[in-house]
Design an enzyme around this catalytic site. Structure first.
Site, PDB file in Angstrom:
ATOM      1  N   TYR A  31      -2.200  -1.231  10.438  1.00  0.00           N
ATOM      2  CA  TYR A  31      -2.145  -1.368   8.970  1.00  0.00           C
ATOM      3  C   TYR A  31      -0.811  -0.847   8.436  1.00  0.00           C
ATOM      4  O   TYR A  31      -0.160  -1.492   7.609  1.00  0.00           O
ATOM      5  CB  TYR A  31      -3.321  -0.594   8.366  1.00  0.00           C
ATOM      6  CG  TYR A  31      -3.547  -0.789   6.883  1.00  0.00           C
ATOM      7  CD1 TYR A  31      -4.292  -1.862   6.397  1.00  0.00           C
ATOM      8  CD2 TYR A  31      -3.037   0.123   5.965  1.00  0.00           C
ATOM      9  CE1 TYR A  31      -4.516  -2.020   5.033  1.00  0.00           C
ATOM     10  CE2 TYR A  31      -3.255  -0.029   4.599  1.00  0.00           C
ATOM     11  CZ  TYR A  31      -4.006  -1.102   4.143  1.00  0.00           C
ATOM     12  OH  TYR A  31      -4.222  -1.256   2.790  1.00  0.00           O
ATOM     13  N   SER A  85       0.867  -1.189   0.000  1.00  0.00           N
ATOM     14  CA  SER A  85       0.000   0.000   0.000  1.00  0.00           C
ATOM     15  C   SER A  85       0.895   1.228   0.000  1.00  0.00           C
ATOM     16  O   SER A  85       2.085   1.141   0.352  1.00  0.00           O
ATOM     17  CB  SER A  85      -0.851  -0.019   1.280  1.00  0.00           C
ATOM     18  OG  SER A  85      -1.500   1.228   1.479  1.00  0.00           O
TER      19      SER A  85
HETATM   20  P1  NAD Z   1     -11.515  -6.140  -0.323  1.00  0.00           P
HETATM   21  O1  NAD Z   1     -12.111  -6.028   1.038  1.00  0.00           O
HETATM   22  O2  NAD Z   1     -12.367  -5.923  -1.533  1.00  0.00           O
HETATM   23  O3  NAD Z   1     -10.804  -7.542  -0.514  1.00  0.00           O
HETATM   24  C1  NAD Z   1     -10.128  -8.179   0.522  1.00  0.00           C
HETATM   25  C2  NAD Z   1     -10.077  -9.652   0.212  1.00  0.00           C
HETATM   26  O4  NAD Z   1      -9.392 -10.315   1.290  1.00  0.00           O
HETATM   27  C3  NAD Z   1     -11.463 -10.306   0.112  1.00  0.00           C
HETATM   28  O5  NAD Z   1     -11.445 -11.317  -0.877  1.00  0.00           O
HETATM   29  C4  NAD Z   1     -11.629 -10.923   1.506  1.00  0.00           C
HETATM   30  O6  NAD Z   1     -12.540 -12.020   1.502  1.00  0.00           O
HETATM   31  C5  NAD Z   1     -10.218 -11.361   1.771  1.00  0.00           C
HETATM   32  N1  NAD Z   1      -9.938 -11.615   3.172  1.00  0.00           N
HETATM   33  C6  NAD Z   1     -10.143 -10.804   4.240  1.00  0.00           C
HETATM   34  N2  NAD Z   1      -9.766 -11.439   5.364  1.00  0.00           N
HETATM   35  C7  NAD Z   1      -9.318 -12.661   4.990  1.00  0.00           C
HETATM   36  C8  NAD Z   1      -8.801 -13.777   5.688  1.00  0.00           C
HETATM   37  N3  NAD Z   1      -8.668 -13.781   7.029  1.00  0.00           N
HETATM   38  N4  NAD Z   1      -8.460 -14.879   4.993  1.00  0.00           N
HETATM   39  C9  NAD Z   1      -8.600 -14.913   3.652  1.00  0.00           C
HETATM   40  N5  NAD Z   1      -9.081 -13.890   2.931  1.00  0.00           N
HETATM   41  C10 NAD Z   1      -9.434 -12.771   3.606  1.00  0.00           C
HETATM   42  O7  NAD Z   1     -10.283  -5.115  -0.271  1.00  0.00           O
HETATM   43  P2  NAD Z   1      -9.243  -4.600  -1.376  1.00  0.00           P
HETATM   44  O8  NAD Z   1      -9.295  -3.126  -1.337  1.00  0.00           O
HETATM   45  O9  NAD Z   1      -9.418  -5.321  -2.661  1.00  0.00           O
HETATM   46  O10 NAD Z   1      -7.883  -5.023  -0.677  1.00  0.00           O
HETATM   47  C11 NAD Z   1      -6.979  -5.966  -1.201  1.00  0.00           C
HETATM   48  C12 NAD Z   1      -5.577  -5.638  -0.731  1.00  0.00           C
HETATM   49  O11 NAD Z   1      -5.168  -4.369  -1.268  1.00  0.00           O
HETATM   50  C13 NAD Z   1      -5.427  -5.520   0.791  1.00  0.00           C
HETATM   51  O12 NAD Z   1      -4.214  -6.103   1.196  1.00  0.00           O
HETATM   52  C14 NAD Z   1      -5.393  -4.024   1.019  1.00  0.00           C
HETATM   53  O13 NAD Z   1      -4.698  -3.689   2.177  1.00  0.00           O
HETATM   54  C15 NAD Z   1      -4.658  -3.580  -0.222  1.00  0.00           C
HETATM   55  N6  NAD Z   1      -4.863  -2.158  -0.556  1.00  0.00           N
HETATM   56  C16 NAD Z   1      -6.094  -1.660  -0.825  1.00  0.00           C
HETATM   57  C17 NAD Z   1      -6.216  -0.317  -1.121  1.00  0.00           C
HETATM   58  C18 NAD Z   1      -7.532   0.322  -1.442  1.00  0.00           C
HETATM   59  O14 NAD Z   1      -7.578   1.555  -1.550  1.00  0.00           O
HETATM   60  N7  NAD Z   1      -8.599  -0.427  -1.614  1.00  0.00           N
HETATM   61  C19 NAD Z   1      -5.087   0.509  -1.148  1.00  0.00           C
HETATM   62  C20 NAD Z   1      -3.852  -0.037  -0.863  1.00  0.00           C
HETATM   63  C21 NAD Z   1      -3.747  -1.381  -0.579  1.00  0.00           C
END
Ligand code: NAD
Length: 256
Positions: A151, A138
């Site tokens: 985080y 991130s």
């Molecule tokens: P999201 O909530 O849409 O997806 C998260 C995924 O992780 C889902 O499939 C969920 O079921 C799964 N998950 C959660 N807990 C879990 C567990 N204990 N075991 C297995 N699976 C689990 O969120 P996203 O925004 O797509 O996030 C994906 C990644 O990207 C994360 O690591 C997040 O930190 C990172 N990220 C997101 C953003 C953003 O702005 N959305 C920015 C930077 C980084």
């Protein structure tokens, strides 16, 4: 480009993980999906791209379930060639109010799970002398924001893990890199926007504008498709010497 390869993407039932799984599938890779919630629809979306897809519901906070998932992937496809550590959760609170159970969960899911999948995937990658580990960190792997101690600590940890394992594999055909997205409009961020609108008594649209304006100079969300494109690039021969990088795709967030 990736025909005959297998990609395992953690947390790929929604958001960034599902988009990356689909981008890799478009290049011909078979996919192991993981994550909570409905798995039938994501599996069908990937299969519609003409590749094989399997699903394993391992909870990324449970090392023994991660081991089972890696064994499952090897039994179905022989080995994992591309590992995308994407599963992640968020919790927002000041450090003195941070629930210790949320701290433990964020470190386990956002950081320690990547250690377990990586240690289990690397031996077969070394043997094949080809592999890709892509850690979804991130902008918070590079800089901090208030109220996100767990985080930020986990994502900085992911960047450190990326560098260390990239050095351990530097003379092999295995590369290890991190992608550092800025704001991406997924369920994880929609919740923060909705919470902000409720807390400040403003519309959801205003909360969304404020969120972007605070951090992301482009004032536009990074899209999941753009992140999928970067993951595909990191799997390409052009990226053979991209090693140990934390590649931001953040609309200028970390340039400030
Ligand atoms: P999201 O909530 O849409 O997806 C998260 C995924 O992780 C889902 O499939 C969920 O079921 C799964 N998950 C959660 N807990 C879990 C567990 N204990 N075991 C297995 N699976 C689990 O969120 P996203 O925004 O797509 O996030 C994906 C990644 O990207 C994360 O690591 C997040 O930190 C990172 N990220 C997101 C953003 C953003 O702005 N959305 C920015 C930077 C980084």
């Amino acid at each position: 480009m990736l025909k005959g390869k297998t990609a395992l993407v953690t947390g790929s039932t929604s958001g960034i993980g599902l988009a990356i799984a689909k981008s890799l599938a478009q290049q011909g890779a078979n996919i192991v999906l993981n994550g909570f919630g409905d798995s039938a629809a994501p599996k069908a979306e990937v299969e519609a791209l003409g590749v094989r897809a399997e699903y394993h519901g391992a909870d990324m906070s449970k090392p023994e379930q991660i081991e089972d998932m890696m064994k499952f992937a090897a039994s179905r496809f022989g080995r994992v060639d591309i590992l995308v550590n994407n599963a992640g959760i968020q919790h927002v609170a000041k450090v003195e109010d941070f629930p210790t159970e949320r701290w433990d969960a964020i470190i386990a899911i956002n950081l320690t799970s990547a250690f377990h999948t990586t240690r289990l995937a690397i031996p077969a990658m070394r043997e094949a002398n080809w592999g890709r580990v892509i850690n979804i960190a991130s902008a918070h792997g590079l800089v901090a924001s208030a109220q996100k101690s767990a985080y930020v600590a986990a994502k900085h940890g992911v960047v450190g893990l990326t560098k260390a394992v990239a050095l351990e594999t530097a003379t092999t055909g295995v590369t290890v890199n991190a992608i550092c997205p800025g704001w991406v409009l997924t369920a994880l961020v929609q919740k923060q926007i909705d919470d902000r609108a409720a807390r400040e008594g403003i519309t959801v649209a205003q909360a969304q504008n404020d969120l972007l304006g605070e951090k992301q100079p482009s004032l536009q969300f990074t899209t999941v498709e753009q992140l999928g494109g970067l993951a595909v690039f990191l799997c390409s021969p052009a990226a053979d010497q991209v090693r140990g990088q934390a590649w931001a795709m953040d609309g200028g967030w970390t340039a400030q």
